[in-house]
Design an enzyme around this catalytic site. Structure first.
Site, PDB file in Angstrom:
ATOM      1  N   ARG A 174       0.841  -1.204   0.000  1.00  0.00           N
ATOM      2  CA  ARG A 174       0.000   0.000   0.000  1.00  0.00           C
ATOM      3  C   ARG A 174       0.873   1.249   0.000  1.00  0.00           C
ATOM      4  O   ARG A 174       0.574   2.229  -0.695  1.00  0.00           O
ATOM      5  CB  ARG A 174      -0.934   0.017   1.217  1.00  0.00           C
ATOM      6  CG  ARG A 174      -2.035  -1.017   1.155  1.00  0.00           C
ATOM      7  CD  ARG A 174      -2.991  -0.873   2.333  1.00  0.00           C
ATOM      8  NE  ARG A 174      -3.807   0.325   2.235  1.00  0.00           N
ATOM      9  CZ  ARG A 174      -4.556   0.807   3.221  1.00  0.00           C
ATOM     10  NH1 ARG A 174      -4.577   0.199   4.393  1.00  0.00           N
ATOM     11  NH2 ARG A 174      -5.286   1.889   3.045  1.00  0.00           N
ATOM     12  N   CYS A 232      -1.302   6.428   8.800  1.00  0.00           N
ATOM     13  CA  CYS A 232      -1.662   5.138   8.197  1.00  0.00           C
ATOM     14  C   CYS A 232      -2.752   5.417   7.170  1.00  0.00           C
ATOM     15  O   CYS A 232      -2.710   6.426   6.476  1.00  0.00           O
ATOM     16  CB  CYS A 232      -2.107   4.148   9.276  1.00  0.00           C
ATOM     17  SG  CYS A 232      -3.461   4.758  10.310  1.00  0.00           S
TER      18      CYS A 232
END
Length: 271
Positions: A174, A232
């Site tokens: 990611r 995040c």
């Protein structure tokens, strides 16, 4: 401030000291997983109260991302409803290696609670150690927690690029932008370094030692001598890296909006 963690053995001793010795919060939550309350009612640590991450530990999604920080009054009310008191230690746990419990830990610390710890090893460590399991719903006595926000450092979107070391806690794929299963845009904030939350843990699901964590973060260029912040996807699991860095002696800020908030403004750069 003591360690952000508590062992199964120490929690067992605390619980044995009597009903008023500790407030235990169960934060069952997994991104894309089943609701946490049914799992909580099937089995939890004795006297634990269930905390809903989406309802109690976040505001509705918007420009601040998928899990913005809750309003102070809302958070205070939610914590009082599950029995949190100013003069009683709090232990938080989940069944997600501490990723959801870390959010509760951070929010309580941010709002001024002096004694909050995450159960090291999470629910599985309690079960594996033969800890007593309680079933059914729990109606906790009301707490008196008084929220005083601002006790943990935060950075907002306009300040992120000025942070000396920005830590991205997401999975490597990611971070690299190869896949993005949740948010509409892939990539990362320019200049960030990647320390995935999974690397904070040993194979048994407990946090690595302070020395191991110092080496892990130093390898990514994080040694605490410059300003540090973590982010995040939505500001939840980054708290896991904040905990790890605290164990390593590094004070890190949180960017609550994180990637999901960053990408709401198309003028912000993406790497």
């Amino acid at each position: 401030m003591g360690s952000p963690l508590i062992s199964v053995t120490d929690l067992h001793e605390l619980l044995g000291s009597g009903p008023g010795s500790v407030t235990v919060l169960d934060v069952r939550y997994r991104m894309g997983g089943p609701p946490g309350r049914p799992e909580f009612e099937q089995g939890h640590i004795p006297r634990a109260a269930y905390v809903d991450l989406d309802a109690d530990l976040a505001a509705p999604p918007g420009d601040g991302g998928r899990h913005p920080l809750p309003e102070t009054g809302d958070f205070e009310a939610a914590m009082r409803a599950v029995g949190v008191r100013d003069d009683r230690p709090v232990v938080v746990y989940d069944d997600w290696t501490g990723l959801a419990a870390g959010r509760a830990w951070w929010l309580l610390r941010y709002h001024g609670h002096p004694d909050v710890r995450v159960l090291d090893g999470a629910w599985s460590a309690w079960v594996e150690a033969g800890g007593e399991v309680q079933t059914g719903a729990v109606l906790p006595s009301r707490g008196d927690f008084s929220a005083r926000p601002g006790q943990m450092p935060v950075v907002e979107a306009e300040d992120v690029l000025g942070v000396a070391v920005l830590v991205d806690a997401r999975a490597p794929e990611r971070f690299r932008g190869e896949v993005e299963p949740v948010d509409p845009v892939a990539g990362h904030i320019p200049g960030a370094v990647n320390v995935p939350t999974g690397t904070n843990l040993r194979v048994d699901g407990r946090f690595r030692s302070a020395a191991e964590l110092q080496a892990l973060y130093a390898a990514a260029g994080v040694d605490g001598t410059e300003s540090v912040a973590a982010y995040c996807g939505s500001g939840v699991t980054a708290a896991h890296d904040v905990i790890a860095m605290e164990l390593a002696g590094i004070r890190a800020a949180l960017y609550p909006g994180s990637w999901s908030g960053w990408i709401t403004d198309p003028s912000r750069p993406i790497a």
